[in-house]
Design a protein around this motif. Structure first.
Motif, PDB file in Angstrom:
ATOM      1  N   GLU A  35      47.999  75.963  32.645  1.00 16.67           N
ATOM      2  CA  GLU A  35      47.315  75.251  33.721  1.00 16.67           C
ATOM      3  C   GLU A  35      46.545  74.045  33.219  1.00 16.67           C
ATOM      4  OE1 GLU A  35      47.279  78.501  33.161  1.00 16.67           O
ATOM      5  OE2 GLU A  35      47.915  79.524  34.989  1.00 16.67           O
ATOM      6  N   VAL A  92      42.892  82.372  38.252  1.00 15.29           N
ATOM      7  CA  VAL A  92      42.534  82.483  36.834  1.00 15.29           C
ATOM      8  C   VAL A  92      43.046  81.297  36.026  1.00 15.29           C
ATOM      9  CG1 VAL A  92      42.121  84.967  36.641  1.00 15.29           C
ATOM     10  CG2 VAL A  92      44.460  84.128  36.535  1.00 15.29           C
ATOM     11  N   GLY A  93      44.048  80.621  36.570  1.00 19.97           N
ATOM     12  CA  GLY A  93      44.523  79.410  35.912  1.00 19.97           C
ATOM     13  C   GLY A  93      43.451  78.332  35.856  1.00 19.97           C
ATOM     14  N   ILE A 137      49.585  89.430  29.853  1.00 20.50           N
ATOM     15  CA  ILE A 137      49.886  89.449  31.280  1.00 20.50           C
ATOM     16  C   ILE A 137      51.355  89.084  31.510  1.00 20.50           C
ATOM     17  CG2 ILE A 137      49.100  88.695  33.544  1.00 20.50           C
ATOM     18  CD1 ILE A 137      46.747  89.697  32.070  1.00 20.50           C
ATOM     19  N   GLY A 138      52.079  89.997  32.096  1.00 20.21           N
ATOM     20  CA  GLY A 138      53.499  89.785  32.376  1.00 20.21           C
ATOM     21  C   GLY A 138      54.066  91.102  32.866  1.00 20.21           C
ATOM     22  N   CYS A 139      55.388  91.156  33.071  1.00 22.98           N
ATOM     23  CA  CYS A 139      55.985  92.426  33.507  1.00 22.98           C
ATOM     24  C   CYS A 139      55.639  93.551  32.538  1.00 22.98           C
ATOM     25  CB  CYS A 139      57.497  92.289  33.584  1.00 22.98           C
ATOM     26  SG  CYS A 139      58.045  91.196  34.903  1.00 22.98           S
ATOM     27  N   GLY A 160      54.959  88.026  26.447  1.00 18.74           N
ATOM     28  CA  GLY A 160      56.303  87.585  26.816  1.00 18.74           C
ATOM     29  C   GLY A 160      56.565  86.149  26.399  1.00 18.74           C
ATOM     30  N   ASP A 161      57.767  85.671  26.648  1.00 19.68           N
ATOM     31  CA  ASP A 161      58.124  84.308  26.218  1.00 19.68           C
ATOM     32  C   ASP A 161      57.279  83.255  26.937  1.00 19.68           C
ATOM     33  OD1 ASP A 161      59.765  85.523  28.238  1.00 19.68           O
ATOM     34  OD2 ASP A 161      61.075  83.781  28.267  1.00 19.68           O
ATOM     35  N   THR A 209      54.325  83.629  28.252  1.00 17.95           N
ATOM     36  CA  THR A 209      52.944  83.745  27.774  1.00 17.95           C
ATOM     37  C   THR A 209      52.814  83.182  26.356  1.00 17.95           C
ATOM     38  OG1 THR A 209      52.688  85.683  29.162  1.00 17.95           O
ATOM     39  CG2 THR A 209      51.064  85.395  27.425  1.00 17.95           C
ATOM     40  N   HIS A 220      52.472  79.657  26.899  1.00 15.23           N
ATOM     41  CA  HIS A 220      51.218  79.372  27.615  1.00 15.23           C
ATOM     42  C   HIS A 220      50.059  79.234  26.637  1.00 15.23           C
ATOM     43  CE1 HIS A 220      47.522  80.430  29.858  1.00 15.23           C
ATOM     44  NE2 HIS A 220      48.127  79.996  30.943  1.00 15.23           N
ATOM     45  N   ILE A 255      62.830  84.260  30.444  1.00  9.49           N
ATOM     46  CA  ILE A 255      62.393  83.727  31.741  1.00  9.49           C
ATOM     47  C   ILE A 255      60.940  84.150  31.975  1.00  9.49           C
ATOM     48  CG2 ILE A 255      62.970  85.690  33.294  1.00  9.49           C
ATOM     49  CD1 ILE A 255      64.008  82.065  34.015  1.00  9.49           C
ATOM     50  N   THR A 256      60.275  83.486  32.889  1.00 11.17           N
ATOM     51  CA  THR A 256      58.955  83.931  33.350  1.00 11.17           C
ATOM     52  C   THR A 256      59.236  84.907  34.482  1.00 11.17           C
ATOM     53  OG1 THR A 256      58.277  81.651  32.919  1.00 11.17           O
ATOM     54  CG2 THR A 256      56.670  83.065  34.021  1.00 11.17           C
ATOM     55  N   ALA A 257      59.312  86.177  34.143  1.00 11.26           N
ATOM     56  CA  ALA A 257      59.867  87.138  35.107  1.00 11.26           C
ATOM     57  C   ALA A 257      58.863  87.575  36.160  1.00 11.26           C
ATOM     58  CB  ALA A 257      60.415  88.353  34.367  1.00 11.26           C
ATOM     59  N   MET A 258      57.660  87.893  35.718  1.00 11.00           N
ATOM     60  CA  MET A 258      56.729  88.554  36.634  1.00 11.00           C
ATOM     61  C   MET A 258      56.451  87.754  37.905  1.00 11.00           C
ATOM     62  SD  MET A 258      53.347  90.560  35.879  1.00 11.00           S
ATOM     63  CE  MET A 258      53.423  92.076  36.792  1.00 11.00           C
TER      64      MET A 258
HETATM   65  C1  LIG Z   1      46.013  82.073  33.427  1.00 12.58           C
HETATM   66  C2  LIG Z   1      47.112  82.746  34.197  1.00 12.58           C
HETATM   67  N1  LIG Z   1      48.102  82.008  34.691  1.00 12.58           N
HETATM   68  C3  LIG Z   1      49.104  82.584  35.381  1.00 12.58           C
HETATM   69  C4  LIG Z   1      49.104  83.932  35.574  1.00 12.58           C
HETATM   70  C5  LIG Z   1      50.202  84.554  36.389  1.00 12.58           C
HETATM   71  N2  LIG Z   1      51.165  85.257  35.544  1.00 12.58           N
HETATM   72  C6  LIG Z   1      51.077  86.570  35.329  1.00 12.58           C
HETATM   73  S1  LIG Z   1      52.261  87.099  34.321  1.00 12.58           S
HETATM   74  C7  LIG Z   1      52.929  85.602  34.161  1.00 12.58           C
HETATM   75  C8  LIG Z   1      54.156  85.286  33.385  1.00 12.58           C
HETATM   76  C9  LIG Z   1      54.580  86.236  32.427  1.00 12.58           C
HETATM   77  O1  LIG Z   1      55.787  85.799  31.909  1.00 12.58           O
HETATM   78  P1  LIG Z   1      56.261  86.298  30.502  1.00 12.58           P
HETATM   79  O2  LIG Z   1      55.152  86.195  29.539  1.00 12.58           O
HETATM   80  O3  LIG Z   1      57.511  85.592  30.137  1.00 12.58           O
HETATM   81  O4  LIG Z   1      56.531  87.841  30.759  1.00 12.58           O
HETATM   82  P2  LIG Z   1      57.586  88.558  31.730  1.00 12.58           P
HETATM   83  O5  LIG Z   1      56.911  88.738  33.042  1.00 12.58           O
HETATM   84  O6  LIG Z   1      58.796  87.695  31.793  1.00 12.58           O
HETATM   85  O7  LIG Z   1      57.868  89.859  31.094  1.00 12.58           O
HETATM   86  C10 LIG Z   1      52.216  84.698  34.869  1.00 12.58           C
HETATM   87  C11 LIG Z   1      52.573  83.298  34.946  1.00 12.58           C
HETATM   88  C12 LIG Z   1      48.028  84.679  35.058  1.00 12.58           C
HETATM   89  N3  LIG Z   1      47.935  85.990  35.234  1.00 12.58           N
HETATM   90  N4  LIG Z   1      47.059  84.064  34.367  1.00 12.58           N
END
Ligand SMILES: Cc1ncc(C[n+]2csc(CCOP(=O)(O)OP(=O)(O)O)c2C)c(N)n1
Length: 595
Positions: free
Chosen positions: A54, A78-79, A370-372, A418-419, A421, A424, A449-452
């Motif tokens: 962000e 949170v961004g 933070i992710g799936c 995750g990828d 993150t 990020h 991919i950004t899955a979640m």
């Molecule tokens: C600062 C912030 N920005 C955005 C999000 C929303 N968010 C939660 S998980 C995620 C992406 C995760 O993607 P990745 O790390 O590739 O894991 P995947 O879900 O693909 O397993 C995002 C953008 C967040 N929680 N916090």
């Protein structure tokens, strides 16, 4: 005039296009994601991009605005924390062409790790704040926001909430403003280069602008709506709270619905308050309006709804006896939907990682991100002890490992992200871990991919938001560029339990410095993956199955157990991806892949 049913996010995108936005940047995050996805449909007219975080999104938008193009940056609440650094100083410099920052807040934490109320950012960072309450206002306010931004040379915060973003309502569409929105770049380091000497001067400028806008009666009339319905009670509210309070009380009370919520126009509040014996302030989140209104009318009734999303029933309950006389309705029947905890999907590659991890639970503390994969926290995997915010999965382990070492605890700390993150903020944490010689295991769970948040592209994908081919950045090369020896980087397909367990054991055995695991398998829900799978799925041979439930331990939602017949079976043939993780657990080879 053309009308359409649009969600708030779709309406924001439409409004941004209509008002001539040329550059839009965001990092995905529910509930804001669809704004950029919808804006990318206008790629003939504008540049829309996913940034890696962000902060970068805000800086891209700022660069474009100073350069003379109307721009916006969108993010979930949170961004804003990640983007706060540039935003606070950009508020001092002002912009050239208009710039709007969109924060989509999530009262009730439907998809977030906290429920911070970003209205407080407007006051803190010195941003004009507009709060639409439905899709029409999303479109209208985003357009007006650019005009206000340029008129006052200030950034505008368009503050949305989940319900505003995702609810759909009828919107009257407008025409697109064309190129008059491009402004010549007017280089001026005293304005834009924030050294202390310039910052001090600019601070005064922005305070002056806030003071002027606070008494701007045109702006007040444009964004603040008064509905006088008779009666003795007046309600001051904003955003989606307006609809909840209206649902509860209809026309039995009068309303001041504030759309311009920073700076607040005190005269408008005073005049409205003076009309009523009883004044209620109904807002979702922090007592932001309540604090301002109570300074004007100390007897204003302002129930606290800091935690959780607002609804009519909560308002009625909070106002108690008062509410009954005014509304004459009980709120009965406005029940809560039953909770449904999220689970890792059938075929999710993260399941293999967490299953392997669960076999070594006594050997590590897990720090998630933070992710799936955050769902690996749940039973039966119980894969993590701490999860905080994006990028922290690779930096908390640095400190946590120091604490374990100090206490003679021989367990390792495993951090994972995750990828998306990783791009990020995970990579900068990894660099720190290497630099500090932290004795930790860091795992990148790369599902390409950004899955979640619904499959957004990131720097590791070969296409961008607008569908164009772009350079694909190699996570492995980035990791090796830090100087981590190649023999301390372990790669595995997480579903292949032999390879995954070997990678995990090897990483845990590294005793000096950072060991890295890269799990690589695309998300099972990617279109190409689904296409390649065709109709393949798993099947349990009931004759061979002895009901030992070894396969059930992988906790796949496609797999079920028939307790009468005492055997496992694939209950969801459509969603079973034939990944074979369950089959690997069966010593009797009772699970096989079929078409
Ligand atoms: C600062 C912030 N920005 C955005 C999000 C929303 N968010 C939660 S998980 C995620 C992406 C995760 O993607 P990745 O790390 O590739 O894991 P995947 O879900 O693909 O397993 C995002 C953008 C967040 N929680 N916090």
């Amino acid at each position: 005039m053309q009308k359409q049913i649009l969600s708030g996010n779709e309406a924001v995108a439409r409004g941004a296009w209509e008002v001539g936005v040329k550059v839009a940047a965001a990092y995905p995050g529910t509930p804001s994601t669809e704004i950029l996805e919808n804006l990318s449909a206008y790629k003939e007219d504008l540049y829309a991009t996913w940034a890696n975080n962000e902060k970068i999104a805000a800086e891209i938008a700022y660069g474009a605005a100073v350069g003379g193009l109307r721009s916006l940056a969108a993010m979930k609440h949170v961004g804003m924390n990640a983007a706060a650094d540039p935003i606070f100083s950009a508020a001092y410099t002002g912009i050239n062409a208009g710039m709007v920052v969109i924060s989509a807040d999530d009262p009730g934490c439907y998809s977030s790790q906290n429920e911070q109320d970003n209205r407080l950012y407007a006051q803190h960072a010195k941003l004009i704040m507009l709060e639409p309450s439905d899709s029409q206002e999303c479109l209208d306010f985003v357009k007006a926001a650019f005009e206000l931004s340029e008129q006052y040379d200030m950034l505008v915060l368009l503050r949305l909430t989940t319900r505003v973003c995702h609810s759909k309502s009828i919107v009257e569409l407008g025409e697109r403003t064309t190129d008059s929105t491009v402004k010549a770049y007017n280089g001026n380091p005293r304005k834009y280069a924030m050294l202390p000497v310039n910052a001090k001067a600019r601070h005064i400028v922005v305070e002056d602008s806030i003071a002027k806008l606070a008494v701007d009666s045109d702006a007040a009339a444009k964004f603040n709506k008064i509905e006088l319905n008779g009666g003795k009670t007046g309600v001051i509210t904003s955003g989606m709270a307006y609809h909840h309070v209206k649902e509860a009380f209809g026309d039995s009370v009068s309303y001041l619905k504030l759309g311009l919520t920073f700076p607040l126009n005190h005269k408008v509040i005073e005049e409205f308050a003076a009309r009523f014996d009883t004044l209620w302030v109904i807002e979702e989140g922090e007592p932001y309006l309540a604090t301002a209104v109570k300074a004007i009318r100390a007897d204003a009734v302002a129930p606290s709804f800091i935690q959780g999303e607002l609804n009519a029933q909560r308002i009625l309950e909070a106002l108690g006896e008062n509410a009954k006389t005014e509304a004459g309705i009980s709120g009965a029947g406005l029940g809560e939907a039953p909770g449904r905890p999220p689970v890792l999907c059938a075929g999710c590659p993260h399941r293999g990682f967490f299953y392997a991890l669960s076999k070594r639970r006594d050997k590590f503390l897990g720090v998630g991100d933070i992710g799936c994969y955050t769902l690996g926290v749940n039973a039966p995997f119980n894969g993590m002890d701490i999860t905080l915010c994006m990028g922290s999965g690779f930096s908390i382990p640095i400190g946590l490992s120091k604490a374990l070492e100090a206490q003679g605890d021989s367990r390792k700390v495993i951090g994972f992200c995750g990828d998306s993150t990783f791009f990020h903020s995970g990579f900068s944490s990894l660099v720190d871990a290497v630099h500090q010689k932290a004795n930790v295991v860091l795992a990148v769970l790369d599902n390409s991919i950004t899955a979640m948040t619904g499959h957004q592209e990131n720097s590791g994908t070969e296409r961008n938001l607008m569908g164009y081919e772009v350079p694909k950045i190699s996570i492995e090369n980035m990791i090796l560029s830090t100087g981590i020896p190649a023999e301390n980087v372990f790669k595995a397909d997480p579903v292949d339990q032999k390879a995954m367990t070997a990678a995990l054991d090897s990483a845990l055995a590294v005793s000096d410095g950072v060991a890295v695991i890269i799990t690589k398998r695309p998300c099972a829900l990617l279109k190409d993956v689904i296409k390649a799978r065709g109709t393949r799925h798993c099947e349990v041979d009931a004759e061979k199955c002895v009901g030992c439930k070894a396969c059930m331990k992988v906790a796949c939602p496609a797999l079920a157990f028939d307790s009468e017949k005492k055997h496992a079976y694939v209950a969801d043939v459509v969603n079973c991806t034939a990944c074979g993780l369950c089959a690997q657990q069966c010593k009797l080879n009772a699970i096989r892949e079929v078409e």
